[in-house]
Design a protein around this motif. Sequence first.
Motif, PDB file in Angstrom:
ATOM      1  N   THR A 242       0.841  -1.198   0.000  1.00  0.00           N
ATOM      2  CA  THR A 242       0.000   0.000   0.000  1.00  0.00           C
ATOM      3  C   THR A 242       0.874   1.245   0.000  1.00  0.00           C
ATOM      4  O   THR A 242       2.069   1.189   0.309  1.00  0.00           O
ATOM      5  CB  THR A 242      -0.899   0.053   1.251  1.00  0.00           C
ATOM      6  OG1 THR A 242      -0.064   0.127   2.392  1.00  0.00           O
ATOM      7  CG2 THR A 242      -1.786  -1.169   1.349  1.00  0.00           C
TER       8      THR A 242
ATOM      9  N   ASP B 288      -1.257  -1.112  -3.914  1.00  0.00           N
ATOM     10  CA  ASP B 288      -2.602  -1.490  -3.460  1.00  0.00           C
ATOM     11  C   ASP B 288      -3.336  -0.256  -2.925  1.00  0.00           C
ATOM     12  O   ASP B 288      -2.694   0.696  -2.461  1.00  0.00           O
ATOM     13  CB  ASP B 288      -2.450  -2.521  -2.328  1.00  0.00           C
ATOM     14  CG  ASP B 288      -3.650  -3.450  -2.224  1.00  0.00           C
ATOM     15  OD1 ASP B 288      -4.706  -3.152  -2.804  1.00  0.00           O
ATOM     16  OD2 ASP B 288      -3.509  -4.486  -1.541  1.00  0.00           O
ATOM     17  N   ASP B 289      -4.660  -0.275  -2.985  1.00  0.00           N
ATOM     18  CA  ASP B 289      -5.489   0.810  -2.452  1.00  0.00           C
ATOM     19  C   ASP B 289      -5.043   2.162  -3.019  1.00  0.00           C
ATOM     20  O   ASP B 289      -5.059   3.183  -2.318  1.00  0.00           O
ATOM     21  CB  ASP B 289      -5.425   0.870  -0.916  1.00  0.00           C
ATOM     22  CG  ASP B 289      -5.771  -0.453  -0.263  1.00  0.00           C
ATOM     23  OD1 ASP B 289      -6.362  -1.310  -0.940  1.00  0.00           O
ATOM     24  OD2 ASP B 289      -5.452  -0.630   0.921  1.00  0.00           O
TER      25      ASP B 289
ATOM     26  N   THR C 242      -5.552   6.344  -1.920  1.00  0.00           N
ATOM     27  CA  THR C 242      -6.043   6.593  -0.564  1.00  0.00           C
ATOM     28  C   THR C 242      -4.960   7.038   0.401  1.00  0.00           C
ATOM     29  O   THR C 242      -5.260   7.486   1.502  1.00  0.00           O
ATOM     30  CB  THR C 242      -6.694   5.334   0.041  1.00  0.00           C
ATOM     31  OG1 THR C 242      -5.726   4.282   0.052  1.00  0.00           O
ATOM     32  CG2 THR C 242      -7.892   4.895  -0.758  1.00  0.00           C
TER      33      THR C 242
ATOM     34  N   ASP D 258      -8.373   1.919  -5.605  1.00  0.00           N
ATOM     35  CA  ASP D 258      -9.088   1.559  -4.376  1.00  0.00           C
ATOM     36  C   ASP D 258     -10.597   1.499  -4.588  1.00  0.00           C
ATOM     37  O   ASP D 258     -11.178   2.290  -5.332  1.00  0.00           O
ATOM     38  CB  ASP D 258      -8.767   2.552  -3.262  1.00  0.00           C
ATOM     39  CG  ASP D 258      -9.271   2.044  -1.922  1.00  0.00           C
ATOM     40  OD1 ASP D 258      -8.728   1.037  -1.452  1.00  0.00           O
ATOM     41  OD2 ASP D 258     -10.227   2.634  -1.376  1.00  0.00           O
TER      42      ASP D 258
END
Length: 281
Positions: free
Chosen positions: A152, A180-181, A184, A203
């Motif tokens: 992330t 990832d994500d 955010t 995300d």
Amino acid sequence: QAKYHGRNVYRFYTPDMNREVEQRLRLERELRLALQNHEFELYYQTQLDMQTGRVVGIEALLRWNHPERGLVPPNEFIPAAEDSGLIVPIGQWVLRAACQQAKNLYKAQFKHVKVSINVSARQLSDRDFVSDFKAVVRDTGVEPEQLVLEVTESTLMADTQVALAHLHALRTLGVGLAIDDFGTGYSSLSYLKRLPVTCLKVDRSFVQHLPADDEDRAITTLIVAMANSLNYRVVVEGVETEPQWAFLRECGCHFGQGYYFSYPVPVEQLMVGLLEAQKRH
Ligand code: C2E
Ligand code: MG
Ligand code: MG
Ligand code: MG
């Protein structure tokens, strides 16, 4: 003891806090036992080419089969595993199991199906991360090109030079790197220049209100366009409905993952699903 503390004065200690500490300690003890007693299991969720419907990858998602509580989702124990450092041995177990699974897919003529593995900051900055990784690759005989690590943005913010060096070392072996994500975190885009990124995972929070929400439409379109021009793969997370899928396909997003296509499932069910999907194509 509850004394009068006045307004805006922080209470240093409460019985509630005591209970929280106790709960945390018990959880850590249980996690240690869970490793010994083989209570962890990997579920797998497919990632699809949204134009053709073909399965291009699977993500390994950790589950804990707790003797009393049943199946425990990762958000309920990963934080404690990270704080206690237990994420390192747990992560090693995940890596080994996922690599074994990748090798099985390879042998079953699914070598084009990549296997994504989530990695925490704590694991990544562990001194032995790369050598442990190489040992797992050697023992399982997996092709590193078949693997993708998911990290992330917040993991990357905590970045140490060690973590960066580890990611470069793995990329050199052929392992893919997904953010990832994406979107955010609070980090700047500059890490995209410093890291050997191969994939962005948009995300779920940007997808939830598609296609109705104007802002989310603009944001996903922008991320997809940026990723495409940087030659990254884009995987959109959390696709739950047909209209979401239709919108994403139209805005040039190639890959998707979500309940609309499939839930995370145990490995036997994954294999059944893959074989059925193969027959359809
Ligand atoms: P993640 O890596 O972002 O994984 C995606 C999460 O979204 C998974 O939750 C998945 O079940 C869920 N999801 C997938 N499609 C949909 C959808 O259409 N709608 C909704 N509402 N949710 C969807 P899960 O399995 O509970 O995992 C949560 C997080 O725990 C993961 O988020 C990841 O950050 C972490 N995690 C999971 N396995 C591992 C692991 O082996 N190691 C580490 N370090 N972290 C892990
Ligand atoms: Mg992930
Ligand atoms: Mg995610
Ligand atoms: Mg997440």
